[in-house]
Design a protein around this motif. Structure first.
Motif, PDB file in Angstrom:
ATOM      1  N   LEU A  43       0.862  -1.180   0.000  1.00 29.97           N
ATOM      2  CA  LEU A  43       0.000   0.000   0.000  1.00 29.97           C
ATOM      3  C   LEU A  43       0.898   1.229   0.000  1.00 29.97           C
ATOM      4  O   LEU A  43       1.971   1.219   0.585  1.00 29.97           O
ATOM      5  CB  LEU A  43      -0.908   0.009   1.228  1.00 29.97           C
ATOM      6  CG  LEU A  43      -1.864  -1.164   1.372  1.00 29.97           C
ATOM      7  CD1 LEU A  43      -2.582  -1.091   2.714  1.00 29.97           C
ATOM      8  CD2 LEU A  43      -2.866  -1.163   0.245  1.00 29.97           C
ATOM      9  N   GLN A  44       0.427   2.290  -0.629  1.00 32.46           N
ATOM     10  CA  GLN A  44       1.227   3.504  -0.708  1.00 32.46           C
ATOM     11  C   GLN A  44       0.391   4.684  -0.247  1.00 32.46           C
ATOM     12  O   GLN A  44      -0.739   4.874  -0.706  1.00 32.46           O
ATOM     13  CB  GLN A  44       1.704   3.721  -2.136  1.00 32.46           C
ATOM     14  CG  GLN A  44       2.628   4.893  -2.289  1.00 32.46           C
ATOM     15  CD  GLN A  44       3.139   5.013  -3.713  1.00 32.46           C
ATOM     16  OE1 GLN A  44       2.687   4.314  -4.613  1.00 32.46           O
ATOM     17  NE2 GLN A  44       4.085   5.899  -3.924  1.00 32.46           N
ATOM     18  N   VAL A  45       0.959   5.471   0.649  1.00 33.33           N
ATOM     19  CA  VAL A  45       0.294   6.663   1.152  1.00 33.33           C
ATOM     20  C   VAL A  45       0.759   7.853   0.325  1.00 33.33           C
ATOM     21  O   VAL A  45       1.954   8.059   0.131  1.00 33.33           O
ATOM     22  CB  VAL A  45       0.638   6.890   2.643  1.00 33.33           C
ATOM     23  CG1 VAL A  45       0.010   8.161   3.153  1.00 33.33           C
ATOM     24  CG2 VAL A  45       0.197   5.699   3.466  1.00 33.33           C
ATOM     25  N   LYS A  46      -0.193   8.627  -0.167  1.00 37.69           N
ATOM     26  CA  LYS A  46       0.153   9.836  -0.907  1.00 37.69           C
ATOM     27  C   LYS A  46       0.581  10.914   0.083  1.00 37.69           C
ATOM     28  O   LYS A  46      -0.020  11.047   1.153  1.00 37.69           O
ATOM     29  CB  LYS A  46      -1.046  10.325  -1.711  1.00 37.69           C
ATOM     30  CG  LYS A  46      -1.461   9.386  -2.816  1.00 37.69           C
ATOM     31  CD  LYS A  46      -2.639   9.948  -3.573  1.00 37.69           C
ATOM     32  CE  LYS A  46      -3.034   9.019  -4.691  1.00 37.69           C
ATOM     33  NZ  LYS A  46      -4.180   9.528  -5.448  1.00 37.69           N
ATOM     34  N   PRO A  47       1.613  11.694  -0.246  1.00 29.90           N
ATOM     35  CA  PRO A  47       2.083  12.725   0.686  1.00 29.90           C
ATOM     36  C   PRO A  47       0.987  13.716   1.090  1.00 29.90           C
ATOM     37  O   PRO A  47       0.954  14.173   2.228  1.00 29.90           O
ATOM     38  CB  PRO A  47       3.198  13.433  -0.081  1.00 29.90           C
ATOM     39  CG  PRO A  47       3.656  12.438  -1.088  1.00 29.90           C
ATOM     40  CD  PRO A  47       2.453  11.611  -1.442  1.00 29.90           C
ATOM     41  N   GLU A  48       0.076  14.037   0.169  1.00 27.25           N
ATOM     42  CA  GLU A  48      -0.985  14.987   0.510  1.00 27.25           C
ATOM     43  C   GLU A  48      -2.106  14.332   1.311  1.00 27.25           C
ATOM     44  O   GLU A  48      -3.019  15.011   1.768  1.00 27.25           O
ATOM     45  CB  GLU A  48      -1.551  15.641  -0.754  1.00 27.25           C
ATOM     46  CG  GLU A  48      -2.273  14.694  -1.697  1.00 27.25           C
ATOM     47  CD  GLU A  48      -1.365  14.001  -2.715  1.00 27.25           C
ATOM     48  OE1 GLU A  48      -1.917  13.377  -3.616  1.00 27.25           O
ATOM     49  OE2 GLU A  48      -0.127  14.091  -2.606  1.00 27.25           O
ATOM     50  N   LYS A  49      -2.057  13.019   1.502  1.00 27.44           N
ATOM     51  CA  LYS A  49      -3.077  12.281   2.269  1.00 27.44           C
ATOM     52  C   LYS A  49      -2.422  11.567   3.441  1.00 27.44           C
ATOM     53  O   LYS A  49      -2.567  10.371   3.625  1.00 27.44           O
ATOM     54  CB  LYS A  49      -3.784  11.256   1.375  1.00 27.44           C
ATOM     55  CG  LYS A  49      -4.468  11.828   0.174  1.00 27.44           C
ATOM     56  CD  LYS A  49      -5.757  12.466   0.570  1.00 27.44           C
ATOM     57  CE  LYS A  49      -6.481  12.942  -0.684  1.00 27.44           C
ATOM     58  NZ  LYS A  49      -7.705  13.593  -0.401  1.00 27.44           N
ATOM     59  N   ALA A  50      -1.686  12.312   4.253  1.00 25.57           N
ATOM     60  CA  ALA A  50      -0.979  11.716   5.390  1.00 25.57           C
ATOM     61  C   ALA A  50      -1.930  11.118   6.422  1.00 25.57           C
ATOM     62  O   ALA A  50      -1.529  10.292   7.238  1.00 25.57           O
ATOM     63  CB  ALA A  50      -0.085  12.761   6.052  1.00 25.57           C
ATOM     64  N   ALA A  51      -3.195  11.495   6.380  1.00 31.00           N
ATOM     65  CA  ALA A  51      -4.169  10.925   7.318  1.00 31.00           C
ATOM     66  C   ALA A  51      -4.385   9.440   7.064  1.00 31.00           C
ATOM     67  O   ALA A  51      -4.954   8.748   7.904  1.00 31.00           O
ATOM     68  CB  ALA A  51      -5.494  11.671   7.217  1.00 31.00           C
TER      69      ALA A  51
END
Length: 132
Positions: A43-51
Motif C-alpha cells: 500500500l502507498q500513502v500519498k504525501p498529501e493524504k498523510a491521514a
C-alpha cells in the motif's frame, strides 16, 4: 482474587492461540510502524493524504489488537475465537471478491488469501470442536 495468564492446554487451544498471536503481531506492526506495514502490504500513502497513516494505526491496528488481545487475555472462550476466525474468513472473502471484480489477481493476493484462510481455520476449528 489473582489473575493468571490463561496458557493454552490442548492442541486446539494452541492452534487458536497461535492465530491470535499472529494477529497481535500484525496489529503491533501496523500500530508501531505503519509505514513499514504498508510497504509489506503493498500500500502507498500519498504525501498529501498523510491521514491515511491514521487509518492504518487506528482502524486496521485497532481491530487486530483488540480482537487478538481479548482472545489471549480472556482465555479459551469459544465465542472470542469464533469472532477471530470469522473476521479472518471475511477478510479472505473480501480479498477473493477483489481478485474477481477489481482485477487484483496477483501472486501476492493468492499468498495472502492462503495465510488469511489458515488464520481463520485455526480458531474456527477449535471453536467448532474439530480440534480439541
Amino acid at each position: 482474587m489473582g489473575y493468571a495468564f490463561p496458557w493454552p492446554t490442548s492442541q486446539g487451544e494452541w492452534l487458536a492461540w497461535s492465530s491470535a498471536v499472529v494477529t497481535l503481531l500484525m496489529g503491533l506492526l501496523l500500530f508501531l510502524a505503519p509505514g513499514l506495514a504498508f510497504r509489506i502490504l503493498r500500500l502507498q500513502v500519498k504525501p498529501e493524504k498523510a491521514a491515511a497513516i491514521a487509518e492504518g494505526r487506528g482502524r486496521m491496528a485497532g481491530f487486530y489488537l483488540g480482537v487478538s488481545l481479548c482472545c489471549l487475555l480472556l482465555g479459551p472462550q469459544l465465542f472470542l475465537y469464533m469472532a477471530l476466525g470469522f473476521s479472518w474468513l471475511f477478510t479472505a472473502f473480501g480479498r477473493l471478491l477483489s481478485m474477481m471484480s477489481d482485477g487484483a489477481n496477483t501472486p501476492f493476493n493468492w499468498a495472502s488469501i492462503v495465510v488469511e484462510l489458515a488464520l481463520a481455520a485455526l480458531p474456527l476449528a477449535f471453536a467448532f470442536g474439530f480440534v480439541l
